[in-house]
Design a protein around this motif. Structure first.
Motif, PDB file in Angstrom:
ATOM      1  N   ILE A  21      68.477  46.397  60.966  1.00 33.53           N
ATOM      2  CA  ILE A  21      69.177  45.600  61.756  1.00 33.53           C
ATOM      3  C   ILE A  21      70.650  44.955  61.269  1.00 33.53           C
ATOM      4  N   ASN A  22      70.850  44.737  60.021  1.00 28.38           N
ATOM      5  CA  ASN A  22      72.017  44.332  59.607  1.00 28.38           C
ATOM      6  C   ASN A  22      73.182  45.262  59.695  1.00 28.38           C
ATOM      7  N   ARG A  23      72.776  46.654  59.819  1.00 32.52           N
ATOM      8  CA  ARG A  23      73.675  47.633  59.998  1.00 32.52           C
ATOM      9  C   ARG A  23      74.428  47.547  61.309  1.00 32.52           C
ATOM     10  N   GLU A  24      73.663  46.861  62.288  1.00 35.55           N
ATOM     11  CA  GLU A  24      74.196  46.980  63.670  1.00 35.55           C
ATOM     12  C   GLU A  24      74.708  45.448  63.969  1.00 35.55           C
ATOM     13  N   ILE A  25      74.212  44.611  63.029  1.00 32.54           N
ATOM     14  CA  ILE A  25      74.704  43.106  63.498  1.00 32.54           C
ATOM     15  C   ILE A  25      75.625  42.428  62.653  1.00 32.54           C
ATOM     16  N   ALA A  26      75.958  43.179  61.513  1.00 31.02           N
ATOM     17  CA  ALA A  26      76.760  42.632  60.290  1.00 31.02           C
ATOM     18  C   ALA A  26      78.270  42.543  60.968  1.00 31.02           C
ATOM     19  N   PRO A  27      78.721  43.172  61.889  1.00 35.69           N
ATOM     20  CA  PRO A  27      80.365  43.224  62.121  1.00 35.69           C
ATOM     21  C   PRO A  27      80.206  41.689  62.949  1.00 35.69           C
ATOM     22  N   PHE A  28      79.212  41.027  63.280  1.00 41.79           N
ATOM     23  CA  PHE A  28      79.497  39.860  64.355  1.00 41.79           C
ATOM     24  C   PHE A  28      79.211  38.622  63.538  1.00 41.79           C
ATOM     25  N   GLN A  29      78.964  38.916  62.277  1.00 40.71           N
ATOM     26  CA  GLN A  29      78.535  37.545  61.461  1.00 40.71           C
ATOM     27  C   GLN A  29      79.720  36.848  60.793  1.00 40.71           C
ATOM     28  N   LYS A  30      80.735  36.495  61.433  1.00 41.70           N
ATOM     29  CA  LYS A  30      81.741  35.983  61.089  1.00 41.70           C
ATOM     30  C   LYS A  30      82.400  34.694  62.088  1.00 41.70           C
ATOM     31  N   ALA A  31      82.895  33.802  61.487  1.00 44.10           N
ATOM     32  CA  ALA A  31      83.653  32.787  62.443  1.00 44.10           C
ATOM     33  C   ALA A  31      84.971  33.025  62.750  1.00 44.10           C
ATOM     34  N   ASP A  32      85.598  32.694  63.827  1.00 42.61           N
ATOM     35  CA  ASP A  32      86.808  32.710  64.284  1.00 42.61           C
ATOM     36  C   ASP A  32      87.296  31.312  64.659  1.00 42.61           C
ATOM     37  N   GLY A  87      75.704  23.353  62.112  1.00 43.92           N
ATOM     38  CA  GLY A  87      74.265  23.381  61.217  1.00 43.92           C
ATOM     39  C   GLY A  87      74.354  24.638  60.554  1.00 43.92           C
ATOM     40  N   HIS A  88      74.507  25.753  61.183  1.00 42.80           N
ATOM     41  CA  HIS A  88      74.262  27.066  60.657  1.00 42.80           C
ATOM     42  C   HIS A  88      75.586  27.650  59.606  1.00 42.80           C
ATOM     43  N   ASN A  89      76.508  26.568  59.639  1.00 42.46           N
ATOM     44  CA  ASN A  89      77.726  27.114  58.990  1.00 42.46           C
ATOM     45  C   ASN A  89      78.440  28.233  59.704  1.00 42.46           C
ATOM     46  N   SER A  90      78.220  28.400  60.908  1.00 40.36           N
ATOM     47  CA  SER A  90      78.567  29.663  61.640  1.00 40.36           C
ATOM     48  C   SER A  90      79.932  29.436  62.879  1.00 40.36           C
ATOM     49  N   PHE A  91      80.051  28.020  62.943  1.00 43.20           N
ATOM     50  CA  PHE A  91      81.303  27.838  63.797  1.00 43.20           C
ATOM     51  C   PHE A  91      82.438  27.937  63.555  1.00 43.20           C
ATOM     52  N   SER A 288      69.779  36.360  62.745  1.00 38.79           N
ATOM     53  CA  SER A 288      71.042  36.051  62.114  1.00 38.79           C
ATOM     54  C   SER A 288      71.891  34.868  62.399  1.00 38.79           C
ATOM     55  N   PRO A 289      71.315  33.697  61.998  1.00 40.71           N
ATOM     56  CA  PRO A 289      72.003  32.662  62.265  1.00 40.71           C
ATOM     57  C   PRO A 289      73.509  32.340  62.148  1.00 40.71           C
ATOM     58  N   ARG A 290      73.952  33.224  61.066  1.00 42.72           N
ATOM     59  CA  ARG A 290      75.435  33.414  60.918  1.00 42.72           C
ATOM     60  C   ARG A 290      76.350  33.937  61.940  1.00 42.72           C
ATOM     61  N   ILE A 291      75.757  34.550  63.013  1.00 42.19           N
ATOM     62  CA  ILE A 291      76.643  35.002  64.256  1.00 42.19           C
ATOM     63  C   ILE A 291      76.870  33.710  64.985  1.00 42.19           C
ATOM     64  N   PRO A 292      78.236  33.261  65.325  1.00 43.68           N
ATOM     65  CA  PRO A 292      78.573  32.403  66.057  1.00 43.68           C
ATOM     66  C   PRO A 292      78.123  32.678  67.542  1.00 43.68           C
ATOM     67  N   ASN A 293      77.970  31.460  68.572  1.00 48.39           N
ATOM     68  CA  ASN A 293      77.397  31.789  69.856  1.00 48.39           C
ATOM     69  C   ASN A 293      78.364  32.696  70.663  1.00 48.39           C
ATOM     70  N   TYR A 294      79.759  32.767  70.197  1.00 48.66           N
ATOM     71  CA  TYR A 294      80.751  33.420  71.102  1.00 48.66           C
ATOM     72  C   TYR A 294      80.529  34.997  70.797  1.00 48.66           C
TER      73      TYR A 294
END
Length: 362
Positions: A21-32, A87-91, A288-294
């Motif tokens: 799963i991480n191989r597919e979703i890792a690129p989105f685990q960053k805040a902008d 709260g998830h430190n992802s915003f 992956s709570p690290r993925i921001p809503n956007y």
């Protein structure tokens, strides 16, 4: 966080591993930061504008004010999602900025940040675990547990799970009363969070009341928090309370299964997806709570695993879930409370038999 390592097969298909799963979703685990700031602007500016407009409509028609309060509540739901992401430190990329902004967003949504974030993190770590229920989730009994309770406890559970209580009385009780109280089981940080949020809310209420009057403040704020709270509680309910959701005992509990099978993909029209901060992609969020809503919608579009395994819930489906009350452990389904035939045998405990064609009570 305990994770079962044994491979699972669901409906003949092997459950993917977290590494897959991480191989597919890792690129989105960053805040902008730029996207986050723009979200704050395009949400808070119209929210404040609606507040000002509601003040003026009080002199025209209170019904118009209430209609505007409903619209403003949609923006407030979106604010809550930003608060949730903080709260998830992802915003934001910065932990300090997430905490600072999150505190003030919490003031707007009547929720103490550190206290709510703490219970919500427990929810993420224990979601779907029958042996670790009770923190940050919707109280759910198994069918057997329900019938083992005293009749008064069963009545109380029915009362709590009644849609009128959960979605009408619940928002006022939760956001106006419960979030104001530092309970004995809170740690120092959570207790301080409650008091600081209360003080900030009081200061904001007094400041606005000095400008428009306390009566006008309450006439606007109460329906606003009621509408937003009802929508928010319903969203949270639908995300885990559906018929084929996931619950397992600790020895069989699996983190990936809890995310993919126990959290729904609440498929909403684009406008509602915007107002709800894409929280309908809850299966992705739990994995992956690290993925921001956007980035949640984009992640869904680019992840074959998410597309294959998502438990899709539509708006009509969501309405049907309100009849579900208890977890039928042998059948692994959330069901209504069936009528039962009760038999007492000499020298044996009370035996309960579910009627084969019992109608499910609402």
């Amino acid at each position: 966080m305990a994770k079962t390592t044994a491979p699972l097969v669901i409906n003949g298909k092997p459950l993917p591993s977290m590494s897959e799963i991480n191989r597919e979703i890792a690129p989105f685990q960053k805040a902008d930061t730029r996207r986050s700031v723009w979200q704050l602007i395009n949400t808070l500016v119209p929210y404040v504008g609606l507040w000002v407009l509601m003040v003026y409509t009080l002199q025209i028609s209170y019904l118009l004010t209430v209609v505007l309060a409903f619209i403003a509540a949609l923006f407030l739901v979106r604010v809550f999602i930003f608060f949730h992401d903080c709260g998830h430190n992802s915003f934001f990329p910065s932990t300090r900025l997430n905490r600072m902004v999150g505190f003030w967003l919490g003031v707007l949504v009547f929720t103490p940040g550190e206290q709510w974030w703490h219970s919500h993190s427990i929810h993420h770590a224990t979601s779907g675990n029958l042996d670790k229920r009770g923190v940050g989730d919707v109280t759910t009994l198994t069918l057997e547990e329900f019938y083992d309770r005293h009749w008064l406890q069963r009545l109380g559970y029915r009362f709590f799970r009644n849609p009128l209580v959960m979605f009408i009385l619940g928002p006022i009780f939760m956001f106006v009363i419960m979030h104001r109280l530092p309970l004995p089981n809170y740690g120092k940080r959570q207790t301080r969070s409650v008091w600081l949020t209360n003080l900030a809310m009081l200061g904001l209420a007094v400041g606005i009341s000095l400008i428009i009057g306390w009566q006008a403040y309450l006439m606007i704020q109460l329906p606003l928090i009621f509408f937003a709270g009802s929508m928010g509680i319903f969203l949270f309910y639908v995300q885990h309370q559906f018929e084929d959701t996931y619950w397992e005992r600790q020895e069989n509990w699996n983190y990936v299964a809890a995310g993919l099978l126990g959290a729904s993909y609440f498929k909403l029209p684009k406008i509602l997806d915007w107002f709800t901060g894409s929280i309908g992609y809850h299966h992705i969020h739990h994995l992956s709570p690290r993925i921001p809503n956007y980035y949640l919608a984009e992640c869904q579009r680019n992840s074959p695993i998410m597309q294959q395994w998502a438990r899709v819930i539509t708006i009509p489906d969501s309405i049907k879930t309100v009849r579900l009350k208890v977890w039928d452990e042998p059948r692994k389904k959330l069901v209504g409370i069936p009528r039962v035939k009760v038999e007492r045998r000499l020298g044996e405990p009370l035996v309960k038999k579910t009627l084969e064609k019992a109608e499910l009570e609402s």
